[in-house]
Design a protein around this motif. Structure first.
Motif, PDB file in Angstrom:
ATOM      1  N   ILE A   6       9.407 -11.550  -3.439  1.00 22.64           N
ATOM      2  CA  ILE A   6      10.678 -11.185  -2.824  1.00 22.64           C
ATOM      3  C   ILE A   6      11.715 -12.276  -3.081  1.00 22.64           C
ATOM      4  N   LEU A   7      12.910 -11.844  -3.481  1.00 20.06           N
ATOM      5  CA  LEU A   7      14.048 -12.736  -3.675  1.00 20.06           C
ATOM      6  C   LEU A   7      15.034 -12.497  -2.538  1.00 20.06           C
ATOM      7  N   VAL A   8      15.339 -13.538  -1.768  1.00 16.21           N
ATOM      8  CA  VAL A   8      16.250 -13.434  -0.629  1.00 16.21           C
ATOM      9  C   VAL A   8      17.546 -14.168  -0.955  1.00 16.21           C
ATOM     10  N   ALA A   9      18.693 -13.482  -0.756  1.00 16.40           N
ATOM     11  CA  ALA A   9      20.000 -14.082  -1.006  1.00 16.40           C
ATOM     12  C   ALA A   9      20.857 -13.991   0.254  1.00 16.40           C
ATOM     13  N   ASP A  10      21.251 -15.145   0.793  1.00 15.65           N
ATOM     14  CA  ASP A  10      22.120 -15.182   1.982  1.00 15.65           C
ATOM     15  C   ASP A  10      22.792 -16.542   2.033  1.00 15.65           C
ATOM     16  N   ASP A  11      24.122 -16.535   2.298  1.00 12.90           N
ATOM     17  CA  ASP A  11      24.849 -17.803   2.329  1.00 12.90           C
ATOM     18  C   ASP A  11      24.695 -18.546   3.654  1.00 12.90           C
ATOM     19  N   ASP A  12      24.034 -17.928   4.626  1.00 18.94           N
ATOM     20  CA  ASP A  12      23.745 -18.595   5.892  1.00 18.94           C
ATOM     21  C   ASP A  12      22.363 -19.250   5.782  1.00 18.94           C
ATOM     22  N   CYS A  19      14.254 -15.645   7.208  1.00 16.81           N
ATOM     23  CA  CYS A  19      13.691 -14.588   6.359  1.00 16.81           C
ATOM     24  C   CYS A  19      12.534 -15.116   5.524  1.00 16.81           C
ATOM     25  N   ARG A  20      12.707 -16.304   4.994  1.00 17.34           N
ATOM     26  CA  ARG A  20      11.655 -16.892   4.168  1.00 17.34           C
ATOM     27  C   ARG A  20      10.375 -17.093   4.962  1.00 17.34           C
ATOM     28  N   ARG A  21      10.503 -17.635   6.177  1.00 18.88           N
ATOM     29  CA  ARG A  21       9.326 -17.900   7.001  1.00 18.88           C
ATOM     30  C   ARG A  21       8.628 -16.606   7.418  1.00 18.88           C
ATOM     31  N   ILE A  22       9.407 -15.643   7.872  1.00 15.23           N
ATOM     32  CA  ILE A  22       8.822 -14.378   8.346  1.00 15.23           C
ATOM     33  C   ILE A  22       8.062 -13.676   7.231  1.00 15.23           C
ATOM     34  N   LEU A  23       8.696 -13.563   6.073  1.00 15.35           N
ATOM     35  CA  LEU A  23       8.081 -12.833   4.972  1.00 15.35           C
ATOM     36  C   LEU A  23       6.923 -13.605   4.348  1.00 15.35           C
ATOM     37  N   THR A  24       7.016 -14.927   4.329  1.00 14.17           N
ATOM     38  CA  THR A  24       5.904 -15.741   3.825  1.00 14.17           C
ATOM     39  C   THR A  24       4.682 -15.578   4.726  1.00 14.17           C
ATOM     40  N   ASN A  25       4.894 -15.551   6.044  1.00 15.86           N
ATOM     41  CA  ASN A  25       3.788 -15.357   6.990  1.00 15.86           C
ATOM     42  C   ASN A  25       3.126 -13.996   6.820  1.00 15.86           C
ATOM     43  N   GLU A  26       3.883 -13.021   6.271  1.00 17.04           N
ATOM     44  CA  GLU A  26       3.316 -11.693   6.021  1.00 17.04           C
ATOM     45  C   GLU A  26       2.557 -11.605   4.701  1.00 17.04           C
ATOM     46  N   TYR A  28       3.960 -12.383   1.618  1.00 12.78           N
ATOM     47  CA  TYR A  28       4.803 -12.214   0.440  1.00 12.78           C
ATOM     48  C   TYR A  28       5.094 -13.567  -0.207  1.00 12.78           C
ATOM     49  N   GLU A  29       5.351 -13.556  -1.496  1.00 11.99           N
ATOM     50  CA  GLU A  29       5.799 -14.752  -2.205  1.00 11.99           C
ATOM     51  C   GLU A  29       7.325 -14.727  -2.214  1.00 11.99           C
ATOM     52  N   VAL A  30       7.958 -15.663  -1.549  1.00 19.41           N
ATOM     53  CA  VAL A  30       9.395 -15.583  -1.271  1.00 19.41           C
ATOM     54  C   VAL A  30      10.162 -16.720  -1.948  1.00 19.41           C
ATOM     55  N   ASP A  49       9.723  -8.136  -7.092  1.00 23.43           N
ATOM     56  CA  ASP A  49       9.508  -6.756  -6.667  1.00 23.43           C
ATOM     57  C   ASP A  49      10.628  -6.253  -5.774  1.00 23.43           C
ATOM     58  N   LEU A  50      11.234  -7.170  -4.980  1.00 25.65           N
ATOM     59  CA  LEU A  50      12.244  -6.751  -4.013  1.00 25.65           C
ATOM     60  C   LEU A  50      13.328  -7.802  -3.874  1.00 25.65           C
ATOM     61  N   LEU A  51      14.568  -7.319  -3.758  1.00 24.68           N
ATOM     62  CA  LEU A  51      15.712  -8.175  -3.458  1.00 24.68           C
ATOM     63  C   LEU A  51      16.174  -7.882  -2.040  1.00 24.68           C
ATOM     64  N   LEU A  52      16.202  -8.922  -1.207  1.00 26.95           N
ATOM     65  CA  LEU A  52      16.732  -8.824   0.158  1.00 26.95           C
ATOM     66  C   LEU A  52      18.019  -9.627   0.173  1.00 26.95           C
ATOM     67  N   THR A  53      19.161  -8.959   0.332  1.00 31.28           N
ATOM     68  CA  THR A  53      20.433  -9.651   0.184  1.00 31.28           C
ATOM     69  C   THR A  53      21.408  -9.316   1.308  1.00 31.28           C
ATOM     70  N   ASP A  54      22.174 -10.331   1.703  1.00 30.61           N
ATOM     71  CA  ASP A  54      23.266 -10.104   2.642  1.00 30.61           C
ATOM     72  C   ASP A  54      24.396  -9.389   1.902  1.00 30.61           C
ATOM     73  N   ILE A  55      25.115  -8.513   2.605  1.00 31.04           N
ATOM     74  CA  ILE A  55      26.222  -7.806   1.966  1.00 31.04           C
ATOM     75  C   ILE A  55      27.406  -8.730   1.738  1.00 31.04           C
ATOM     76  N   MET A  56      27.765  -9.495   2.761  1.00 35.17           N
ATOM     77  CA  MET A  56      28.961 -10.340   2.698  1.00 35.17           C
ATOM     78  C   MET A  56      28.583 -11.747   2.255  1.00 35.17           C
ATOM     79  N   MET A  57      28.861 -12.049   0.982  1.00 35.96           N
ATOM     80  CA  MET A  57      28.634 -13.400   0.460  1.00 35.96           C
ATOM     81  C   MET A  57      29.830 -13.804  -0.389  1.00 35.96           C
ATOM     82  N   PRO A  58      30.148 -15.084  -0.429  1.00 38.24           N
ATOM     83  CA  PRO A  58      31.274 -15.529  -1.253  1.00 38.24           C
ATOM     84  C   PRO A  58      30.965 -15.411  -2.736  1.00 38.24           C
TER      85      PRO A  58
END
Length: 243
Positions: A6-12, A19-26, A28-30, A49-58
């Motif tokens: 899983i690839l996670v994109a968020d400017d926060d 997100c990284r901790r939650i999904l890693t505990n499940e 997933y390779e994050v 396999d999956l992109l988890l992304t915030d909508i509002m990013m600079p």
């Protein structure tokens, strides 16, 4: 335990870490990145396999990021994260073909449910597609059991190949010790002479190597393949040895 990447994109940074901790505990390779451009570069460098992304990013929003990645990785599953104020954008994302969205703030169970639901939906879609692909092959196998004439069998192979792959044209070259390599059946071709002249060399190469040849575009191809595609008007093709 799941092993999807899983690839996670968020400017926060706090959301990214949660997100990284939650999904890693499940299981997933994050991989986490702070913005859209880095997400695109990460997806180019490695397969996810999956992109988890915030909508509002600079610089590059989540929808644009997902669309950019899907251009070179159309099979990636996309889940968007949104606040209550951007629900309209989340609905737009679903209409554009994204697989799931989750509203901030969310808890661990909500995040895991959204990700697993999106992955499971895509798994079912791919399994259904695989089963649909097997149906014409099963029908073809029945014809193999009942048809004694070679030309009838070859014609069925060509028709099933064209129907299953959704191609505009198909051809069957037969390699025979006495006759050599010859075209036995065609469908969708206006000029068989061009195929006969330009395609024989490539067909012989596939027969001798017993390796499938897949060409998705004319870019970065050798002179022989580029010439074949130009003279036949082909934009992409597959040559497969049937042994």
């Amino acid at each position: 335990m799941p092993k999807e990447r899983i690839l996670v994109a968020d400017d926060d940074p706090d959301v990214l870490e949660v997100c990284r901790r939650i999904l890693t505990n499940e299981g997933y390779e994050v991989t986490g990145v702070p913005d859209g451009p880095e997400a695109v570069e990460a997806a180019r460098a490695s397969s996810y396999d999956l992109l988890l992304t915030d909508i509002m990013m600079p610089s590059l929003g989540g929808l644009e990021t997902a669309q950019a990645i899907k251009e070179f990785d159309p099979d990636i599953v996309c889940v968007v994260m949104t606040g209550y104020g951007t629900m309209e954008t989340a609905i737009k994302a679903l209409r554009l073909g994204f697989d799931e969205f989750i509203v901030k703030p969310f808890g661990p169970q909500e995040l895991v449910a959204a990700v697993s639901k999106a992955l499971e939906k895509v798994r079912l879609e791919r399994e259904n597609l695989r089963l649909q692909t097997l149906i014409p092959l099963f029908e073809l196998n029945q014809k193999f059991m009942t048809t004694m004439h070679l030309d009838d069998l070859l014609e069925q192979v060509v028709l099933v190949a064209q129907e299953t792959t959704g191609t505009d044209r198909a051809a069957f070259w037969l390699s025979d010790e006495q006759r050599g390599l010859e075209i036995r059946h065609l469908t969708g071709w206006d000029d068989a002479k061009v195929l006969e002249r330009e395609g024989r060399r490539l067909a012989r190469q596939v027969v001798e190597s017993r390796q499938q040849l897949v060409v998705q575009s004319r870019a970065d191809q050798g002179e022989k393949i580029a010439s074949f595609m130009e003279q036949t008007g082909i934009h992409a093709f597959v040559l497969t040895p049937l042994i």
